[in-house]
Design a protein around this motif. Structure first.
Motif, PDB file in Angstrom:
ATOM      1  N   GLU A  34       0.840  -1.208   0.000  1.00 43.78           N
ATOM      2  CA  GLU A  34       0.000   0.000   0.000  1.00 43.78           C
ATOM      3  C   GLU A  34       0.871   1.253   0.000  1.00 43.78           C
ATOM      4  OE1 GLU A  34      -3.006  -0.161   2.990  1.00 43.78           O
ATOM      5  OE2 GLU A  34      -3.751   1.844   2.498  1.00 43.78           O
TER       6      GLU A  34
ATOM      7  N   ARG B   8       8.757  -1.293  -7.468  1.00 44.45           N
ATOM      8  CA  ARG B   8       8.103  -0.983  -6.182  1.00 44.45           C
ATOM      9  C   ARG B   8       8.052  -2.230  -5.311  1.00 44.45           C
ATOM     10  NH1 ARG B   8       4.161   3.680  -7.208  1.00 44.45           N
ATOM     11  NH2 ARG B   8       4.784   4.332  -9.269  1.00 44.45           N
TER      12      ARG B   8
ATOM     13  N   GLU C  46       8.122   9.732  -7.648  1.00 48.65           N
ATOM     14  CA  GLU C  46       7.166   9.189  -6.668  1.00 48.65           C
ATOM     15  C   GLU C  46       7.887   8.275  -5.681  1.00 48.65           C
ATOM     16  OE1 GLU C  46       3.421   8.593  -9.235  1.00 48.65           O
ATOM     17  OE2 GLU C  46       3.695   6.780  -8.021  1.00 48.65           O
TER      18      GLU C  46
ATOM     19  N   THR D 280       7.511   8.247 -12.155  1.00 51.75           N
ATOM     20  CA  THR D 280       7.518   7.127 -11.207  1.00 51.75           C
ATOM     21  C   THR D 280       8.731   7.235 -10.296  1.00 51.75           C
ATOM     22  OG1 THR D 280       6.508   5.790 -12.926  1.00 51.75           O
ATOM     23  CG2 THR D 280       7.409   4.612 -11.052  1.00 51.75           C
TER      24      THR D 280
ATOM     25  N   GLY E  64       2.096   2.157  -3.300  1.00 48.51           N
ATOM     26  CA  GLY E  64       1.061   2.332  -4.334  1.00 48.51           C
ATOM     27  C   GLY E  64       0.707   1.060  -5.079  1.00 48.51           C
TER      28      GLY E  64
END
Ligand SMILES: Nc1ncnc2c1ncn2[C@@H]1O[C@H](COP(=O)(O)OP(=O)(O)OP(=O)(O)O)[C@@H](O)[C@H]1O
Length: 256
Positions: free
Chosen positions: A116, A138, A168, A165, A119
């Protein structure tokens, strides 16, 4: 550290650096200068022929279990779901293995929380080949974090990602460092990434790599991405770029 026996490649030599607990440091330098070698030495994947590495007060003589690693190629196992890939280090690190068996639900919950955070909520049951490159990166980060390492080693973990990305994920790492007291060492070619994330930046010479300069990053935390558009930020990136360009030139001249 020399690869391949006495006549082999001398990757790093006279390389000395000290990192404080909780610090976020970055290592930059010309291509092939030994940055990844440094990471492998710190994590105990290689043992140097000369000199010593100490992590948390102990000399490194074997792979270090308090370390989480994320490298450029995510290398998630294709036959395991994303969630099972993230749980993998727990099956390997002895002290977690028993706890995992005894209380799998707790670890699954933790893995889902990590998903989570980066993302990827709801993607735990997908296989790596069902994820984009950025999503795999990720997941790779979650795998490096599942055993709550005291030291996180990141070797170009965002290299293959698109600019948005990447930014982020910089913020994910920034927040992680802010919320925990994890020590982070990042190897990167992206000088903006180094300046945005790190407290100190080590500049390496061309191979055989050693530290030729250390920059303290003066920007207060927490940092916002907007900081990258300030003159002070650009100046520091520019200085680093100049130093690396010079190290490359010296190497080319020495080779002629
Ligand atoms: N396993 C190995 N066997 C032999 N030589 C190696 C090995 N790993 C690295 N080298 C050599 O050691 C030197 C340093 O490599 P290393 O990967 O540490 O550099 P790097 O700074 O991380 O490179 P890059 O910036 O291109 O990723 C290079 O000349 C490389 O070819």
């Amino acid at each position: 550290m020399r690869y391949g026996g006495p006549g082999g490649t001398l990757a790093v030599s006279g390389l000395t650096l000290h990192v404080e607990k909780g610090e976020f440091t970055a290592v930059v330098g010309p291509s092939g200068c030994g940055k990844s070698t440094l990471m492998k030495l710190v994590t105990g994947l290689y043992i140097p022929q000369v000199g010593a590495i100490t992590v948390a007060g102990k000399e490194v003589t074997e792979p270090v279990s308090i370390v989480g690693m994320a490298f450029q190629n995510p290398t998630l196992l294709p036959w395991r779901t994303t969630l099972d890939n993230i749980l993998l280090p727990l099956e390997i690190v002895q002290k977690h293995r028993r706890r995992l068996r005894a209380n799998k639900a707790e670890y699954v919950e933790k893995a889902e929380h990590l998903l989570e955070t980066v993302g990827l909520k709801g993607f735990g049951d997908k296989f790596p080949w069902q994820l984009s490159g950025g999503m795999q990166q990720r997941a790779n980060l979650c795998r490096a974090l599942i055993h709550e390492p005291d030291l996180l080693m990141l070797d170009e973990p965002f290299g293959a990602l698109d600019a948005f990305t990447r930014e982020e994920l910089w913020c994910v790492i920034r927040d992680l460092h802010h919320e925990t007291d994890v020590t982070i060492q990042l190897v990167t070619h992206d000088l903006r990434e180094a300046v945005f994330l790190a407290d100190r930046i080590f500049v390496m010479s061309a191979r055989p790599g050693r530290i030729i300069d250390t920059h303290a990053v003066p920007f207060e935390r927490p940092r916002d991405l907007e900081i990258m558009y300030t003159p002070e930020f650009t100046d520091l990136v520019h200085d680093l770029r100049g130093q690396i360009a010079q190290a490359r030139t010296e190497q080319l001249e020495a080779a002629q």
